[in-house]
Design an enzyme around this catalytic site. Structure first.
Site, PDB file in Angstrom:
ATOM      1  N   LYS A 148       0.863  -1.173   0.000  1.00 38.41           N
ATOM      2  CA  LYS A 148       0.000   0.000   0.000  1.00 38.41           C
ATOM      3  C   LYS A 148       0.905   1.230   0.000  1.00 38.41           C
ATOM      4  O   LYS A 148       1.705   1.427   0.921  1.00 38.41           O
ATOM      5  CB  LYS A 148      -0.917  -0.008   1.217  1.00 38.41           C
TER       6      LYS A 148
ATOM      7  N   ASP B 225      -1.081  -2.317  -4.145  1.00 43.56           N
ATOM      8  CA  ASP B 225      -2.483  -2.324  -3.717  1.00 43.56           C
ATOM      9  C   ASP B 225      -3.136  -0.985  -4.051  1.00 43.56           C
ATOM     10  O   ASP B 225      -2.458   0.049  -4.104  1.00 43.56           O
ATOM     11  CB  ASP B 225      -2.582  -2.559  -2.211  1.00 43.56           C
ATOM     12  N   MET B 226      -4.448  -1.019  -4.256  1.00 39.12           N
ATOM     13  CA  MET B 226      -5.202   0.210  -4.492  1.00 39.12           C
ATOM     14  C   MET B 226      -5.953   0.575  -3.220  1.00 39.12           C
ATOM     15  O   MET B 226      -6.527  -0.305  -2.555  1.00 39.12           O
ATOM     16  CB  MET B 226      -6.174   0.022  -5.653  1.00 39.12           C
TER      17      MET B 226
ATOM     18  N   ARG C 154      -4.870  -7.361 -10.625  1.00 42.81           N
ATOM     19  CA  ARG C 154      -5.803  -7.974  -9.674  1.00 42.81           C
ATOM     20  C   ARG C 154      -7.108  -7.181  -9.676  1.00 42.81           C
ATOM     21  O   ARG C 154      -7.116  -5.965  -9.483  1.00 42.81           O
ATOM     22  CB  ARG C 154      -5.212  -7.975  -8.266  1.00 42.81           C
TER      23      ARG C 154
ATOM     24  N   LYS D 272     -13.508  -6.057  -5.675  1.00 41.25           N
ATOM     25  CA  LYS D 272     -14.710  -5.230  -5.630  1.00 41.25           C
ATOM     26  C   LYS D 272     -14.444  -3.893  -4.951  1.00 41.25           C
ATOM     27  O   LYS D 272     -15.003  -2.881  -5.338  1.00 41.25           O
ATOM     28  CB  LYS D 272     -15.836  -5.992  -4.932  1.00 41.25           C
TER      29      LYS D 272
ATOM     30  N   ALA E 126     -12.904  -2.066  -0.892  1.00 43.70           N
ATOM     31  CA  ALA E 126     -13.169  -2.199   0.540  1.00 43.70           C
ATOM     32  C   ALA E 126     -13.080  -0.883   1.295  1.00 43.70           C
ATOM     33  O   ALA E 126     -12.849  -0.872   2.492  1.00 43.70           O
ATOM     34  CB  ALA E 126     -12.188  -3.207   1.145  1.00 43.70           C
TER      35      ALA E 126
ATOM     36  N   ARG F 116     -11.889  -3.784   7.909  1.00 41.35           N
ATOM     37  CA  ARG F 116     -12.383  -3.798   6.532  1.00 41.35           C
ATOM     38  C   ARG F 116     -12.834  -5.199   6.115  1.00 41.35           C
ATOM     39  O   ARG F 116     -13.757  -5.355   5.329  1.00 41.35           O
ATOM     40  CB  ARG F 116     -11.319  -3.248   5.576  1.00 41.35           C
ATOM     41  N   ARG F 117     -12.167  -6.224   6.648  1.00 41.06           N
ATOM     42  CA  ARG F 117     -12.604  -7.592   6.338  1.00 41.06           C
ATOM     43  C   ARG F 117     -13.993  -7.840   6.921  1.00 41.06           C
ATOM     44  O   ARG F 117     -14.822  -8.510   6.314  1.00 41.06           O
ATOM     45  CB  ARG F 117     -11.617  -8.608   6.913  1.00 41.06           C
TER      46      ARG F 117
END
Length: 306
Positions: free
Chosen positions: A98, A132-133, A182, A185, A187, A286-287
């Site tokens: 990140k 990562d986005m 990757r 959806k 998060a 977030r999970r």
């Protein structure tokens, strides 16, 4: 309704202290986080590899506020890659970074330089780096850094989020030969001006994007636990005559592990997203927001002592 609440909680320092201090939290977090130290991450790589599952490793730490923290996070990745190489595990491993953990909000060049060091170290041991986005305000910066890195390290992976309106254009731009992408959806809590707010809309866009990536010349990485999306991806791979080596499925560590094993048994390549490190709170919340079943599992742990 719970999703937005939990996403807000992910940034609450008060809740962070309460949850982190609870003696009941650690066993639950262990389901989603490999551990806090480097040996924990290496153990997770070995256990996944034994089942034919590759990994992408995320050293947890984001939204840092000093250059010293950015350098510390960079150095943690360098130690990780050195250890992976030394133990012969790098071929099974990607690392996910990140850019906020590398100082993106402080200076873009600071984040770029840190990511460049990691990309260089990953290539040296036979691994790869994926950026990562994060939330929508960082997308242009992240894709800009990706473009700079790919000049020297074209194997650097990207992440796209199907809940953002803009992502169809980004997917078309990234669906080229050699491009690892990757698709997830998303998060983060995003405003209605930039993102779909309803799950069916996000899902429909995910399929639309998956079609673009699977028909393109790049290397799609299907980041989903949704059985329907997985079946659609399989069908698209067949429709586009893609060999199993030209795409992969990615799932989070500790979630749908049996489905991961089943995909491997079917001949698909599977990669588990394995987080580790002490700064696990934001990731963990977030999970919970992403999947109600995770919240049920968490709450149940507070009423069950064993």
């Amino acid at each position: 309704m719970l999703g937005p609440i939990l996403l807000s909680a992910a940034r609450s320092e008060t809740l962070r202290r309460v949850v982190s201090a609870s003696p009941l939290t650690r066993p639950v977090v262990d389901r989603f986080v490999a551990g806090e130290e480097l040996p924990d991450a290496l153990a997770a790589v070995r256990s996944n590899a034994a089942e034919g599952i590759d990994v992408t490793l995320d050293f947890l730490g984001e939204d840092i506020t000093t250059e010293a923290e950015a350098h510390a996070n960079r150095d943690a990745y360098l130690r990780l890659l050195e250890a992976l190489g030394g133990q012969g595990l790098a071929a099974r491993a990607d690392v996910s970074v990140k850019l906020s953990a590398f100082g993106q909000s402080l200076r873009e060049d600071l984040a770029l330089e840190g990511a460049r060091r990691v990309a260089e170290a990953a290539r040296a041991v036979g691994g790869t780096l994926t950026l990562d986005m994060e939330d929508h305000t960082t997308v242009d910066s992240t894709l800009g850094i990706l473009g700079e890195l790919r000049k020297d390290y074209p194997e650097t992976g990207a992440v796209l989020q199907s809940y953002l309106f803009r992502t169809e254009d980004d997917a078309k731009a990234l669906a080229h030969a050699g491009s690892r992408v990757r698709l997830v959806k998303g998060a983060y809590k995003e405003p209605a001006e930039v993102a779909f707010q309803k799950k069916p809309e996000v899902d429909r866009n995910y399929v639309r994007l998956l079609k673009i990536l699977m028909a393109g010349d790049g290397y799609p990485m299907i980041g989903s636990h949704d059985p329907r999306m997985i079946e659609i991806a399989k069908a698209l791979a067949e429709r586009n005559a893609r060999p199993a080596s030209s795409y992969e499925f990615q799932m989070l560590y500790g979630i749908r592990t049996e489905a991961q094993r089943q995909l491997v048994a079917e001949g698909h390549r599977v990669r588990a997203y394995v987080p580790y490190g002490g700064d696990w709170y934001g990731y963990f919340m977030r999970r919970l927001a992403e999947r109600p079943a995770n919240l049920v599992f968490f709450l149940r742990s507070f009423t069950t002592r064993s």
